[in-house]
Design an enzyme around this catalytic site. Sequence first.
Site, PDB file in Angstrom:
ATOM      1  N   SER A 207     -70.076 -27.908   1.887  1.00 62.72           N
ATOM      2  CA  SER A 207     -68.870 -28.703   2.129  1.00 62.72           C
ATOM      3  C   SER A 207     -67.943 -27.951   3.068  1.00 62.72           C
ATOM      4  O   SER A 207     -68.217 -26.810   3.471  1.00 62.72           O
ATOM      5  CB  SER A 207     -68.154 -28.986   0.806  1.00 62.72           C
ATOM      6  OG  SER A 207     -67.691 -27.776   0.221  1.00 62.72           O
ATOM      7  N   LYS A 208     -66.820 -28.581   3.399  1.00 65.34           N
ATOM      8  CA  LYS A 208     -65.879 -28.009   4.361  1.00 65.34           C
ATOM      9  C   LYS A 208     -65.340 -26.655   3.914  1.00 65.34           C
ATOM     10  O   LYS A 208     -64.967 -25.822   4.747  1.00 65.34           O
ATOM     11  CB  LYS A 208     -64.722 -28.978   4.601  1.00 65.34           C
ATOM     12  CG  LYS A 208     -65.140 -30.248   5.325  1.00 65.34           C
ATOM     13  CD  LYS A 208     -63.952 -31.177   5.527  1.00 65.34           C
ATOM     14  CE  LYS A 208     -64.384 -32.461   6.246  1.00 65.34           C
ATOM     15  NZ  LYS A 208     -63.249 -33.394   6.407  1.00 65.34           N
ATOM     16  N   ARG A 209     -65.284 -26.432   2.608  1.00 68.16           N
ATOM     17  CA  ARG A 209     -64.742 -25.153   2.135  1.00 68.16           C
ATOM     18  C   ARG A 209     -65.641 -23.976   2.510  1.00 68.16           C
ATOM     19  O   ARG A 209     -65.226 -22.824   2.425  1.00 68.16           O
ATOM     20  CB  ARG A 209     -64.521 -25.195   0.613  1.00 68.16           C
ATOM     21  CG  ARG A 209     -65.784 -25.273  -0.220  1.00 68.16           C
ATOM     22  CD  ARG A 209     -65.447 -25.447  -1.696  1.00 68.16           C
ATOM     23  NE  ARG A 209     -66.630 -25.632  -2.516  1.00 68.16           N
ATOM     24  CZ  ARG A 209     -67.324 -24.640  -3.058  1.00 68.16           C
ATOM     25  NH1 ARG A 209     -66.932 -23.389  -2.870  1.00 68.16           N
ATOM     26  NH2 ARG A 209     -68.389 -24.884  -3.806  1.00 68.16           N
ATOM     27  N   HIS A 210     -66.866 -24.272   2.923  1.00 72.24           N
ATOM     28  CA  HIS A 210     -67.782 -23.213   3.336  1.00 72.24           C
ATOM     29  C   HIS A 210     -67.713 -22.966   4.842  1.00 72.24           C
ATOM     30  O   HIS A 210     -68.461 -22.147   5.372  1.00 72.24           O
ATOM     31  CB  HIS A 210     -69.220 -23.574   2.941  1.00 72.24           C
ATOM     32  CG  HIS A 210     -69.415 -23.728   1.475  1.00 72.24           C
ATOM     33  ND1 HIS A 210     -69.608 -24.958   0.878  1.00 72.24           N
ATOM     34  CD2 HIS A 210     -69.417 -22.821   0.464  1.00 72.24           C
ATOM     35  CE1 HIS A 210     -69.739 -24.791  -0.425  1.00 72.24           C
ATOM     36  NE2 HIS A 210     -69.618 -23.513  -0.702  1.00 72.24           N
ATOM     37  N   GLY A 211     -66.815 -23.661   5.531  1.00 75.47           N
ATOM     38  CA  GLY A 211     -66.704 -23.499   6.981  1.00 75.47           C
ATOM     39  C   GLY A 211     -67.136 -24.755   7.708  1.00 75.47           C
ATOM     40  O   GLY A 211     -67.086 -25.862   7.163  1.00 75.47           O
TER      41      GLY A 211
END
Length: 566
Positions: A299-303
């Site tokens: 997801s976006k939290r991983h970049g």
Amino acid sequence: MTSLVFNTPWLRVRSLPELAPTFLRRRQSTRRCFSVVACSSPGSNGGDSVRVRFAPSPTGNLHVGGARTALFNYLFARSKGGKLVLRIEDTDLERSTRESEAAVLQDLQWLGLDWDEGPGVGGDFGPYRQSERNALYKQYAEKLLESGQVYRCFCSSEELVKMKEIAKLKQLPPVYTGKWATASDAEVEQELEKGTPFTYRFRVPKEGSLKINDLIRGEVSWNLDTLGDFVVMRSNGQPVYNFCVTVDDATMAISHVIRAEEHLPNTLRQALIYKALEFPMPQFAHVSLILAPDRSKLSKRHGATSVGQYREMGFLPQGMVNYLALLGWGDGTENEFFTLEQLVEKFSIERVNKSGAIFDSTKLRWMNGLHLKALPSEKLTKLVGEQWKSAGILTESEGSFVDEAVELLKDGIDVVTDSDNVLLNLLSYPLHATLASPEAKPAVEDKLHEVAASLVAAYDSGEIPKALAEGQSGWQKWVKAFGKSTKRKGKSLFMPLRVLLTGKLHGPEMATSIVLISKAGSPGIVAPQAGFVSMEERFKILREMDWEALNKSESVPLESTAAAST
């Protein structure tokens, strides 16, 4: 092969020889069950060709997971001599936008995944946007209503919520209880006359199971009693996802459905609709999810997670395609470098792994670097030169300086945007920071101040400028003579020269570096804002260096000089 086994009064009526669809095969049993078998061969779509589809929703950017699904569909189609259909699933009218659709199409084109039918291409099975196919969905919904396989449900949203609450209290699956499944014609007419909103619900057999042979996962089965009658058309006249997909795949003659693992539960509803509408069943292949390093869903939290983001970061489509293909697939060898053409030649759905694939951004960078270095030199130079100009480092994107700089620095570039830092590093002169570091102590103690004095004298006499003007051969000839005059050779000669002229202990090949630094001082090459320290300015810093203070202290407390070197 896909099969359904039922035991319900409704389906027993439908199994009468004069009413049974042509694809039904009846088998006797003591429980009065029968099996419905759907052919899943490639030719079951009415032809012999393989037809696959990629069906993105234009509600955002193309995620790397979607890109990999598109890639696997592309590779399967091309390896089988089939066709790839691009279908836009834009039934979510509130979130779908033409801007998102255009971005998805742009990303696919950038990856090199061209489609045979779809937006911008056309085809015999259009329209290729679900929002333009409503008449078709209503036609098939009415067909199901007429056959009794779908019924009108007048339940309000409040009633449905209450059903779920009761089911939860009884620890039962939150399925529809079938209130309107057995309603009389009079009851239905009464609600229609009142104008009560209604949905179309599909009659799900209360007993039996569904089995499919997934091309990736093998046999997968579901019990039908956990499903409940589901909606195919909403009260506003809009079809639901599973109904649209089934009608679209069938009417577009899709032979193989290759999609993400998260769609696997949808197969049960879709299979029931296929049977009810007498559509031949495609073969299914559900690709595993792409996972983050912590094995959670990426997801976006991983970049960065979208193709567009990686494009803007300077990644090549060749590197992106190669890496995505390796997320869950391999050709059975140690080889990991593939062009798109080689992937088409090597790809087989049987070698797709059913376990989740870890997205490793470090490996993606490495893979991109391999493809960057494999580019023809002219193309690599053009890419990097344009990057340097757009980044405001150089004033021009081509010329002898760009050619030589790319050749010198390319090994330090994995992504095009890396080229900014490697060039800025070459142009910088962090002499004081370097001399203050513990690593520089041996060089400083090896009478570095004496080498600096001799170097300044050679520059002031015109020897060094003349040697640099002759290029690498002139510079190397001068270095050899300088070594003899200072009685130094090997590391004792080259390390002091590197430190004093580049301001660094390490870097690319020194002769080429020094010549390039000299060239960079020519007017109109380096942009003023790049922070370039010219050769003339470097020698000015060397003249002003307080070597005595340096030798007395581990650090260099010369603020004005440090400022000049940065």
